[in-house]
Design an enzyme around this catalytic site. Structure first.
Site, PDB file in Angstrom:
ATOM      1  N   ASP A  62     115.446  68.598 -19.463  1.00 34.40           N
ATOM      2  CA  ASP A  62     114.363  68.484 -18.675  1.00 34.40           C
ATOM      3  C   ASP A  62     113.485  69.464 -19.519  1.00 34.40           C
ATOM      4  O   ASP A  62     113.589  70.704 -19.600  1.00 34.40           O
ATOM      5  CB  ASP A  62     114.299  69.295 -17.102  1.00 34.40           C
ATOM      6  CG  ASP A  62     112.962  68.934 -16.319  1.00 34.40           C
ATOM      7  OD1 ASP A  62     112.021  68.887 -16.825  1.00 34.40           O
ATOM      8  OD2 ASP A  62     112.887  69.230 -15.259  1.00 34.40           O
ATOM      9  N   SER A 128      96.405  57.958 -23.922  1.00 37.58           N
ATOM     10  CA  SER A 128      96.167  56.750 -23.320  1.00 37.58           C
ATOM     11  C   SER A 128      94.644  56.456 -23.333  1.00 37.58           C
ATOM     12  O   SER A 128      93.748  57.397 -23.510  1.00 37.58           O
ATOM     13  CB  SER A 128      96.503  56.802 -21.768  1.00 37.58           C
ATOM     14  OG  SER A 128      95.915  55.965 -20.940  1.00 37.58           O
ATOM     15  N   TYR A 153      96.772  61.934 -13.160  1.00 34.17           N
ATOM     16  CA  TYR A 153      97.391  61.224 -14.648  1.00 34.17           C
ATOM     17  C   TYR A 153      96.266  61.395 -15.639  1.00 34.17           C
ATOM     18  O   TYR A 153      96.806  61.823 -16.779  1.00 34.17           O
ATOM     19  CB  TYR A 153      97.829  60.178 -14.014  1.00 34.17           C
ATOM     20  CG  TYR A 153      98.231  59.213 -15.371  1.00 34.17           C
ATOM     21  CD1 TYR A 153      99.379  59.558 -15.984  1.00 34.17           C
ATOM     22  CD2 TYR A 153      97.384  58.251 -16.019  1.00 34.17           C
ATOM     23  CE1 TYR A 153      99.595  59.005 -17.382  1.00 34.17           C
ATOM     24  CE2 TYR A 153      97.519  57.561 -16.960  1.00 34.17           C
ATOM     25  CZ  TYR A 153      98.634  58.092 -17.728  1.00 34.17           C
ATOM     26  OH  TYR A 153      98.776  57.061 -18.752  1.00 34.17           O
ATOM     27  N   LYS A 157      96.274  63.681 -19.554  1.00 32.35           N
ATOM     28  CA  LYS A 157      96.334  63.184 -20.864  1.00 32.35           C
ATOM     29  C   LYS A 157      95.124  63.929 -21.609  1.00 32.35           C
ATOM     30  O   LYS A 157      95.417  64.189 -22.684  1.00 32.35           O
ATOM     31  CB  LYS A 157      96.121  61.653 -20.872  1.00 32.35           C
ATOM     32  CG  LYS A 157      97.235  60.595 -20.319  1.00 32.35           C
ATOM     33  CD  LYS A 157      98.403  60.889 -21.328  1.00 32.35           C
ATOM     34  CE  LYS A 157      99.872  60.135 -20.541  1.00 32.35           C
ATOM     35  NZ  LYS A 157     100.874  60.663 -21.295  1.00 32.35           N
ATOM     36  N   LEU A 204     100.516  44.992 -14.353  1.00 29.19           N
ATOM     37  CA  LEU A 204     100.315  43.574 -14.326  1.00 29.19           C
ATOM     38  C   LEU A 204     101.762  42.880 -14.643  1.00 29.19           C
ATOM     39  O   LEU A 204     102.104  42.040 -14.094  1.00 29.19           O
ATOM     40  CB  LEU A 204      99.242  43.090 -15.142  1.00 29.19           C
ATOM     41  CG  LEU A 204      98.893  41.420 -15.169  1.00 29.19           C
ATOM     42  CD1 LEU A 204      98.625  41.114 -13.795  1.00 29.19           C
ATOM     43  CD2 LEU A 204      97.607  41.376 -16.178  1.00 29.19           C
ATOM     44  N   SER A 220      99.322  39.274  -6.644  1.00 31.53           N
ATOM     45  CA  SER A 220      97.592  39.578  -6.366  1.00 31.53           C
ATOM     46  C   SER A 220      96.673  39.721  -7.537  1.00 31.53           C
ATOM     47  O   SER A 220      97.195  40.636  -8.240  1.00 31.53           O
ATOM     48  CB  SER A 220      97.476  40.675  -5.467  1.00 31.53           C
ATOM     49  OG  SER A 220      98.360  40.499  -4.267  1.00 31.53           O
TER      50      SER A 220
END
Ligand code: UFG
Length: 343
Positions: A62, A128, A153, A157, A204, A220
């Site tokens: 970890d 990201s 989140y 980053k 997705l 959806s």
């Protein structure tokens, strides 16, 4: 082999980490993988070993535990660390911000502390496109301003990028690269490794493949009233093997002393916007399968469109996305069929 060709991969049992381990190993680097396996499976390590035919070392560690992590630095003499180990679910980060700040920041700080303590020079951070938020102009370049993060989140980053930038500035021996990924999709052509989301997928493509496999009833489509050609959101979907190869190019740049700045940032995408409906149509066509779907309201927090200008990565890293969307979406379905044992 000298330390320049050795790379430690934190989070190497995860989706991007495992594909990167394969590409690095195949490019001739010696790879060591660490992972705490909280959000990944040991099978991914077996997959990496099978594809490469190498007994790649793996330690269950970890990265939030600096003493455990120190033992890895004592045992292996790598020059480069690629840090993937992090939580990545936007929604979960809104509900449990402390979990995200604790894990994503402490693990990165521990890595940076030990790089300094052990004089290890090169650190590659997985960032990201989320840092661009709702960009003022598209496509985004590395100079496009970062927008205030809309989730813990995304904030981790941005904060890790800042920690890296400041550390590279302050410590003469440390060089950093941040790769800002757009939307990684697909699986290794061998179908031995791929994406393994736990529970209901947020993203997705895993939702599409699980719907095609009959695990989910219906996809959806979140919003068809955006100001885009077909009303659905535009993203830059980057093939996972192409993405992994960008890491090889970045490691090569760091280890060959080619960096112009001590801290560099690259967008890793295709440079092509694709809508949700286009992606869905391509998936159905290339795999000859129907995916039940319905239009629903927008998902809170989604930006209408974001895609990359990849000129800098193309020229400076000498890297370019190569697989077509159709090839990538075929690999996604092949992987889903393999893990669900569908013929
Ligand atoms: N979408 C659907 N239905 C779904 C899931 C997604 O229509 O069931 C749509 C979304 O609305 C969006 C597109 O598909 O328009 C892509 O959504 P993803 O959840 O796959 O990806 P995001 O672009 O929302 O997020 C990804 C990463 C994040 C990262 C972000 C940066 O998952 O980690 O890109 O832009 F922060």
């Amino acid at each position: 082999m000298n330390a320049k060709n050795k790379v430690l991969i934190s989070g190497g049992a995860g989706y991007i980490g495992s594909h990167t381990a394969v590409e690095l190993s195949e490019a001739g680097y010696d790879v060591v993988i660490i992972d705490n396996l909280t959000n990944s499976e040991i099978n991914a390590i077996e997959g990496v070993r099978k594809i490469t035919g190498k007994d790649i070392p793996f330690e269950k560690v970890d990265t939030c535990d600096i003493n455990e992590l120190r033992k890895v630095f004592e045992k292996y003499d790598f020059d480069t660390v690629i840090h993937f180990a992090a939580y990545k679910a936007v929604g979960e980060s809104m509900a449990q911000p402390l979990k995200y700040y604790n894990n994503n920041l402490i693990s990165f700080l521990n890595i940076m502390e030990l790089m300094k303590e052990f004089d290890r020079p090169n650190i590659l951070f997985s960032s990201s496109a989320t840092v661009y938020g709702e960009a003022e102009s598209l496509p985004v370049t590395e100079q496009s301003p970062r927008q205030p993060a809309t989730s813990p989140y995304g904030n981790t980053k941005q904060m890790c990028e800042d920690i890296l930038r400041d550390s590279c500035r302050a410590y003469p021996g440390i060089y950093g690269i941040a790769l800002r990924y757009f939307n990684p999709i697909g699986a290794h052509p061998s179908s031995l490794i791929g994406e393994l989301p736990r529970g209901v997928p947020n993203n997705l493509v895993p939702f599409i493949t699980q719907t095609a496999a009959g695990i989910r009833e219906c996809l959806s489509v979140f919003g068809n009233d955006y100001d885009t050609p077909d009303g659905t959101c535009l993203r830059d979907y980057i093939d996972i093997v192409d993405l992994a190869k960008a890491h090889v190019a970045a490691v090569r740049r760091m280890t060959s002393g080619d960096m112009q700045e001590k801290y560099e940032i690259f967008n890793i995408g295709t440079g092509k916007p694709v809508s949700v409906l286009e992606l869905l149509t391509t998936f159905q066509e290339v795999n000859d399968i129907k995916v039940p779907h319905k239009m629903v309201d927008r998902r809170p927090g989604d930006v209408p469109a974001v895609w990359a200008n990849t000129d800098y990565a193309n020229h400076v890293l000498g890297w370019k996305a190569e697989r077509t969307l159709a090839e990538t979406l075929k690999s996604s379905w092949d992987w889903e069929k393999k893990i669900r044992k569908i013929q």
